[in-house]
Design a protein around this motif. Structure first.
Motif, PDB file in Angstrom:
ATOM      1  N   ASP A  19       0.889  -1.109   0.071  1.00 56.26           N
ATOM      2  CA  ASP A  19      -0.024   0.059  -0.108  1.00 56.26           C
ATOM      3  C   ASP A  19       0.927   1.230  -0.183  1.00 56.26           C
ATOM      4  OD1 ASP A  19      -1.871   2.055   0.588  1.00 56.26           O
ATOM      5  OD2 ASP A  19      -2.986   1.021   2.073  1.00 56.26           O
ATOM      6  N   ARG A  20       1.013   1.567  -1.290  1.00 51.73           N
ATOM      7  CA  ARG A  20       2.060   3.003  -1.360  1.00 51.73           C
ATOM      8  C   ARG A  20       1.477   4.108  -0.695  1.00 51.73           C
ATOM      9  NH1 ARG A  20       6.276   4.641  -5.119  1.00 51.73           N
ATOM     10  NH2 ARG A  20       6.021   6.959  -5.173  1.00 51.73           N
ATOM     11  N   ASP A  21       0.095   4.395  -0.675  1.00 52.19           N
ATOM     12  CA  ASP A  21      -0.116   5.493   0.138  1.00 52.19           C
ATOM     13  C   ASP A  21      -0.073   5.467   1.886  1.00 52.19           C
ATOM     14  OD1 ASP A  21      -1.273   6.396  -2.359  1.00 52.19           O
ATOM     15  OD2 ASP A  21      -3.331   5.608  -1.898  1.00 52.19           O
ATOM     16  N   THR A  22      -0.032   4.262   2.388  1.00 50.36           N
ATOM     17  CA  THR A  22       0.517   4.149   3.648  1.00 50.36           C
ATOM     18  C   THR A  22       1.856   4.595   3.947  1.00 50.36           C
ATOM     19  OG1 THR A  22      -1.634   2.691   3.864  1.00 50.36           O
ATOM     20  CG2 THR A  22       0.109   2.458   5.720  1.00 50.36           C
ATOM     21  N   CYS A  23       2.715   4.016   2.909  1.00 49.77           N
ATOM     22  CA  CYS A  23       4.231   4.016   3.260  1.00 49.77           C
ATOM     23  C   CYS A  23       4.323   5.603   3.626  1.00 49.77           C
ATOM     24  CB  CYS A  23       4.748   3.758   1.842  1.00 49.77           C
ATOM     25  SG  CYS A  23       6.620   3.857   1.801  1.00 49.77           S
ATOM     26  N   ILE A  24       5.533   5.365   4.622  1.00 45.51           N
ATOM     27  CA  ILE A  24       5.990   6.926   5.299  1.00 45.51           C
ATOM     28  C   ILE A  24       7.389   7.177   4.691  1.00 45.51           C
ATOM     29  CG2 ILE A  24       4.422   6.946   6.954  1.00 45.51           C
ATOM     30  CD1 ILE A  24       6.453   6.033   8.894  1.00 45.51           C
ATOM     31  N   GLY A  25       7.922   6.234   3.871  1.00 47.09           N
ATOM     32  CA  GLY A  25       9.215   6.379   3.252  1.00 47.09           C
ATOM     33  C   GLY A  25      10.502   6.066   4.478  1.00 47.09           C
ATOM     34  N   MET A  26      10.271   5.321   5.259  1.00 49.98           N
ATOM     35  CA  MET A  26      11.328   4.933   6.206  1.00 49.98           C
ATOM     36  C   MET A  26      12.364   3.815   5.477  1.00 49.98           C
ATOM     37  SD  MET A  26      10.864   6.599   9.059  1.00 49.98           S
ATOM     38  CE  MET A  26      11.901   5.651  10.119  1.00 49.98           C
TER      39      MET A  26
ATOM     40  N   SER B 219      -6.174   1.971  -6.770  1.00 46.78           N
ATOM     41  CA  SER B 219      -5.148   3.029  -6.490  1.00 46.78           C
ATOM     42  C   SER B 219      -4.237   2.748  -5.243  1.00 46.78           C
ATOM     43  CB  SER B 219      -6.220   4.164  -6.334  1.00 46.78           C
ATOM     44  OG  SER B 219      -5.388   5.733  -6.108  1.00 46.78           O
ATOM     45  N   GLY B 220      -2.989   2.963  -5.747  1.00 48.69           N
ATOM     46  CA  GLY B 220      -2.163   2.913  -4.557  1.00 48.69           C
ATOM     47  C   GLY B 220      -1.674   1.575  -3.937  1.00 48.69           C
ATOM     48  N   ILE B 221      -2.623   0.533  -4.477  1.00 50.35           N
ATOM     49  CA  ILE B 221      -2.331  -0.921  -3.928  1.00 50.35           C
ATOM     50  C   ILE B 221      -1.533  -1.736  -5.131  1.00 50.35           C
ATOM     51  CG2 ILE B 221      -3.166  -3.118  -3.215  1.00 50.35           C
ATOM     52  CD1 ILE B 221      -3.672  -0.785  -1.346  1.00 50.35           C
ATOM     53  N   PHE B 222      -0.234  -1.931  -4.874  1.00 53.07           N
ATOM     54  CA  PHE B 222       0.526  -2.852  -5.839  1.00 53.07           C
ATOM     55  C   PHE B 222       0.748  -4.255  -5.332  1.00 53.07           C
ATOM     56  CE2 PHE B 222       1.289   1.516  -6.276  1.00 53.07           C
ATOM     57  CZ  PHE B 222       1.629   1.664  -7.848  1.00 53.07           C
TER      58      PHE B 222
END
Length: 81
Positions: free
Chosen positions: A6-13, A42-45
Motif C-alpha cells: 500500500d504505497r499510500d500508507t508508506c511513510i518512506g522509512m 489506486s495505490g495498491i501494488f
C-alpha cells in the motif's frame, strides 16, 4: 506466495528496501517502490514472491513500521502482518 504493498500508507522509512531488493527507494516521492508489481487499485501494488525470496518478503513486511506490506500464502491466507 504474494505480497501486497500500500504505497499510500508508506511513510518512506525504507526499512523494506534493506530487507528485500525488490523494494527500491523513490527519493522524489519519499516512498518505496515494489519492483515488477501491478497496481490493482489506486495505490495498491501486488506481485508474486519469487521462489527463494519468501523469507526476504516476510522480513520486508515485518520491518514496515506502518504495516504497508502484507504477505499472503498461496491459498490467499494473510501471513503478515
Amino acid at each position: 506466495m504474494r505480497v501486497e504493498y500500500d504505497r499510500d500508507t508508506c511513510i518512506g522509512m525504507f526499512q523494506c528496501v534493506a530487507e528485500w531488493d525488490e523494494f527500491e527507494r523513490d527519493e522524489d516521492a519519499g516512498k518505496a517502490v515494489l519492483a515488477d508489481s501491478e497496481e490493482v487499485e489506486s495505490g495498491i501494488f501486488v506481485r508474486d514472491v519469487p521462489e527463494g525470496a519468501e523469507l526476504d518478503a516476510k522480513f520486508a513486511a515485518r520491518s514496515c513500521p506502518v504495516e504497508a506490506i502484507t504477505v499472503y500464502d498461496d491459498d490467499g491466507e494473510q501471513l503478515i502482518p
